[in-house]
Design a protein around this motif. Sequence first.
Motif, mmCIF file in Angstrom:
data_model
loop_
_atom_site.group_PDB
_atom_site.id
_atom_site.type_symbol
_atom_site.label_atom_id
_atom_site.label_comp_id
_atom_site.label_asym_id
_atom_site.label_seq_id
_atom_site.Cartn_x
_atom_site.Cartn_y
_atom_site.Cartn_z
ATOM 1 N N LEU A 61 0.598 -1.093 0.030
ATOM 2 C CA LEU A 61 -0.002 -0.014 0.001
ATOM 3 C C LEU A 61 0.812 1.238 0.040
ATOM 4 O O LEU A 61 0.380 2.457 -0.293
ATOM 5 C CB LEU A 61 -1.106 -0.001 1.317
ATOM 6 C CG LEU A 61 -2.040 -1.224 1.116
ATOM 7 C CD1 LEU A 61 -2.812 -1.110 2.613
ATOM 8 C CD2 LEU A 61 -2.881 -0.892 -0.089
ATOM 9 N N ARG A 81 -0.521 -6.532 -7.838
ATOM 10 C CA ARG A 81 -1.592 -7.339 -8.213
ATOM 11 C C ARG A 81 -1.597 -8.873 -7.796
ATOM 12 O O ARG A 81 -2.568 -9.513 -7.302
ATOM 13 C CB ARG A 81 -1.697 -7.223 -9.814
ATOM 14 C CG ARG A 81 -1.904 -5.648 -10.364
ATOM 15 C CD ARG A 81 -3.368 -5.099 -9.832
ATOM 16 N NE ARG A 81 -3.341 -3.849 -10.111
ATOM 17 C CZ ARG A 81 -3.421 -3.095 -8.939
ATOM 18 N NH1 ARG A 81 -3.770 -3.559 -7.810
ATOM 19 N NH2 ARG A 81 -3.367 -1.658 -9.073
ATOM 20 N N GLN A 84 -1.845 -9.196 -4.125
ATOM 21 C CA GLN A 84 -3.299 -8.943 -3.485
ATOM 22 C C GLN A 84 -4.204 -10.427 -3.573
ATOM 23 O O GLN A 84 -4.868 -10.477 -2.658
ATOM 24 C CB GLN A 84 -3.957 -7.944 -4.425
ATOM 25 C CG GLN A 84 -3.525 -6.569 -3.849
ATOM 26 C CD GLN A 84 -4.128 -5.698 -4.830
ATOM 27 O OE1 GLN A 84 -4.673 -5.753 -5.861
ATOM 28 N NE2 GLN A 84 -4.195 -4.189 -4.147
ATOM 29 N N VAL A 89 -5.775 -8.427 4.007
ATOM 30 C CA VAL A 89 -5.492 -7.213 4.759
ATOM 31 C C VAL A 89 -6.726 -6.791 5.645
ATOM 32 O O VAL A 89 -7.786 -6.622 5.178
ATOM 33 C CB VAL A 89 -4.977 -6.122 4.307
ATOM 34 C CG1 VAL A 89 -3.607 -6.724 3.434
ATOM 35 C CG2 VAL A 89 -5.721 -5.382 3.407
ATOM 36 N N TRP A 109 -16.592 -8.497 -1.735
ATOM 37 C CA TRP A 109 -15.185 -8.841 -1.895
ATOM 38 C C TRP A 109 -15.082 -10.213 -2.544
ATOM 39 O O TRP A 109 -13.928 -10.376 -3.244
ATOM 40 C CB TRP A 109 -14.760 -8.978 -0.289
ATOM 41 C CG TRP A 109 -13.911 -7.892 0.126
ATOM 42 C CD1 TRP A 109 -12.524 -8.007 0.442
ATOM 43 C CD2 TRP A 109 -14.451 -6.401 0.243
ATOM 44 N NE1 TRP A 109 -12.293 -6.721 0.875
ATOM 45 C CE2 TRP A 109 -13.278 -5.789 0.696
ATOM 46 C CE3 TRP A 109 -15.578 -6.040 0.034
ATOM 47 C CZ2 TRP A 109 -13.255 -4.356 1.001
ATOM 48 C CZ3 TRP A 109 -15.494 -4.495 0.302
ATOM 49 C CH2 TRP A 109 -14.382 -3.783 0.765
ATOM 50 N N LEU A 112 -14.360 -9.886 -6.175
ATOM 51 C CA LEU A 112 -13.120 -9.236 -6.814
ATOM 52 C C LEU A 112 -11.944 -10.162 -6.715
ATOM 53 O O LEU A 112 -10.949 -9.804 -7.541
ATOM 54 C CB LEU A 112 -12.738 -8.033 -5.664
ATOM 55 C CG LEU A 112 -14.022 -7.148 -5.215
ATOM 56 C CD1 LEU A 112 -13.367 -5.949 -4.228
ATOM 57 C CD2 LEU A 112 -14.143 -6.287 -6.836
ATOM 58 N N TYR A 113 -12.078 -11.344 -6.336
ATOM 59 C CA TYR A 113 -10.928 -12.337 -6.295
ATOM 60 C C TYR A 113 -11.105 -13.371 -7.307
ATOM 61 O O TYR A 113 -12.316 -13.772 -7.459
ATOM 62 C CB TYR A 113 -10.677 -12.792 -5.017
ATOM 63 C CG TYR A 113 -10.116 -11.669 -3.906
ATOM 64 C CD1 TYR A 113 -8.795 -11.206 -3.985
ATOM 65 C CD2 TYR A 113 -10.973 -11.004 -3.234
ATOM 66 C CE1 TYR A 113 -8.291 -10.205 -3.300
ATOM 67 C CE2 TYR A 113 -10.280 -9.823 -2.341
ATOM 68 C CZ TYR A 113 -9.232 -9.637 -2.335
ATOM 69 O OH TYR A 113 -8.545 -8.597 -1.684
ATOM 70 N N ARG B 92 -8.730 -0.013 -1.659
ATOM 71 C CA ARG B 92 -7.406 -0.084 -2.095
ATOM 72 C C ARG B 92 -6.774 -1.450 -2.068
ATOM 73 O O ARG B 92 -6.102 -1.749 -2.966
ATOM 74 C CB ARG B 92 -6.665 1.000 -1.787
ATOM 75 C CG ARG B 92 -5.298 1.190 -2.376
ATOM 76 C CD ARG B 92 -4.378 2.040 -1.414
ATOM 77 N NE ARG B 92 -3.187 2.555 -2.447
ATOM 78 C CZ ARG B 92 -2.422 3.205 -1.975
ATOM 79 N NH1 ARG B 92 -2.444 3.768 -0.605
ATOM 80 N NH2 ARG B 92 -1.153 3.235 -2.600
ATOM 81 N N ALA B 93 -7.210 -1.968 -1.045
ATOM 82 C CA ALA B 93 -6.171 -3.338 -0.814
ATOM 83 C C ALA B 93 -6.971 -4.439 -1.443
ATOM 84 O O ALA B 93 -6.507 -5.694 -0.937
ATOM 85 C CB ALA B 93 -6.177 -3.392 0.956
ATOM 86 N N THR B 94 -7.876 -4.262 -2.139
ATOM 87 C CA THR B 94 -8.551 -5.501 -2.933
ATOM 88 C C THR B 94 -8.003 -4.983 -4.452
ATOM 89 O O THR B 94 -7.329 -4.088 -4.789
ATOM 90 C CB THR B 94 -9.985 -5.246 -2.929
ATOM 91 O OG1 THR B 94 -10.502 -3.992 -3.735
ATOM 92 C CG2 THR B 94 -10.557 -5.032 -1.457
ATOM 93 N N PRO B 95 -8.542 -6.265 -5.236
ATOM 94 C CA PRO B 95 -7.927 -5.851 -6.765
ATOM 95 C C PRO B 95 -8.880 -4.591 -7.335
ATOM 96 O O PRO B 95 -8.620 -4.305 -8.730
ATOM 97 C CB PRO B 95 -8.322 -7.231 -7.333
ATOM 98 C CG PRO B 95 -8.232 -8.073 -6.261
ATOM 99 C CD PRO B 95 -8.921 -7.515 -5.090
ATOM 100 N N LEU B 96 -9.783 -3.904 -6.732
ATOM 101 C CA LEU B 96 -10.435 -2.980 -7.371
ATOM 102 C C LEU B 96 -9.673 -1.789 -7.924
ATOM 103 O O LEU B 96 -8.549 -1.558 -7.195
ATOM 104 C CB LEU B 96 -11.671 -2.209 -6.464
ATOM 105 C CG LEU B 96 -13.048 -2.781 -6.207
ATOM 106 C CD1 LEU B 96 -13.768 -2.109 -5.198
ATOM 107 C CD2 LEU B 96 -13.684 -2.808 -7.790
#
Lengths: 312, 248
Positions: A61, A81, A84, A89, A109, A112-113, B92-96
């Motif tokens: 970050l 990338r 992540q 986190v 969430w 997103l993965y 921000r700490a995600t792939p977005l």
Amino acid sequence: MDVQPIVPAEPVVVVRHLRKSYGRTVAVDGVSFDVARGEIFGLIGPNGAGKTTTMECVEGLRAPDSGTIAVLGLDPVRDVRALQERIGVQLQEAQLQKRITVREAVDLWAALYRAPVDGGRLLDQLGLRERQHARFMTLSGGQKQRLLIALALVNDPEVVFLDELTTGLDPQARRAIWDLVRGIRARGKTVFLTTHLMEEAERLCDRVAIIDRGRLVDLGAPAELVRRHCPTATVVVVTAAPEAAAAFAAIPGVTSVVQDGTTHTIRGAAGGLVTEVIRCLAGHRIDVRDVRTDLPTLEDVFLETTGRAMRD
Amino acid sequence: MLRGLWRLTWLELRIFLREPLGVFGTVLAPVLVFLALGRLLGGRVRATDPDAADVARDLPVVVAMLVAVGAILSLVAIMAIYREGGILKRLRATPLRPATILTAHVLVKMLLSTTTLTLMAVAGRRFVPAGAEAPWLSFGVAVVFTVACVLSIGFVIASVVPTARFAQPLGALVLYPMLGLSGLFVPLDVLPPGLQFVARALPFTPAVSLLRGIWHGEGWASHTGDMAVLALVFALCVALASRVFRWE
């Protein structure tokens, strides 16, 4: 103090000579350490010591000013990338949308993965199933924190980062979170956390790194650090027996006995002091009104190594 | 990479609709005010009559611009709240990507603006009949295009404004002078030359020119210049926003 970090068998996090400043303020000043696979590793120190900055550099970050970081063999800045997908986190003081529900957050969430875990099972594991339709703003502090931990686990990460995860929680909620963190380790994940609560570090962490004013002070298992820096223990015995003071002074390893009326304060090497005092009391058949022990903790280690008390 | 865009957009829309005041203020209040005013004035002016008062003739344009400004302000406020609350930092700490987050909010704003304008058009026809020849479809397309482009001004403000408390005044400070100089209320020709120059350089001016032209039945061809400028504004603002975007 220059401390050589102990290199564990299989490090998942390797930090070398990390430096990061904000303007003229040096937040992290040459920190090096490793985190081994499968351990709970704690970065401990007072607020403003550089814990969060260090952790956020490791998470990708923030970009370090200098030094090298490898997480699972990846560069957190260059390979953010790829990283992540493999780390989870929980950020200090992070919030979600006020009106998002627990289930919606977990589902977002998960979307997103690439390889998310089952959201429903995750909520069961964290004890949030019955609150799954509750909005974020209506959750208690402990429930919010559990949801944020759930989000950190959605992508089935290998390393989980938890920043000040029990700050502001009551003792009961705090203990529940500790159990959760132990559960994460039991499922084979590595946990990297920060805390300014020495009790939390002592009970939860396999190893801790003490950080103060941006520098690494020492690193090791909590018990090992206590032995190394605070070898002295104190036993207080309240007794009216006139022969007691002399008997205590004769115990091997005792460095001082201070008598104040019937109260005797015995100091000596932490290793066997308590046992020796009990043996002495039994041997001399001394009647005792009260016995208290004052054994050193990480709190004392901090005071000893930095010359300052922890501030909350 | 826009992974999660649809889910985030749908989610943000639902979250927005859960805030009763937000829905009322954004969608219903403008329609109700409009209806109340219409009833009060009770005018039976045809919005396309050449000899009608300027305000009546341009009413749809005025309404569209005001709704667009409202959408920009609302976008700026939401992003500021998200930044201040640490929501952006957590995302921000995600792939977005930041682009995905902004796009989701823009889509929500577009949808709400379009709903508001459609309701107003339906409601307003009773008081200010547009006439059968009114180019509703073309005007609708022009509105969507314009709102999308001017929302990008909101990206730039939203990308940097530090706190929610600061967002509203800063947004107003940037937007209202631009609106005042857009030619919507005061014809550009009557402005002093210096101010005219400034007005022509501002992005709301081609927006008003495009909307007004299409509403009064001019062809798209005579407004390619306006559209090109709006597209350029969009491209510049997106590029600038992606450079200055701050997560915390």
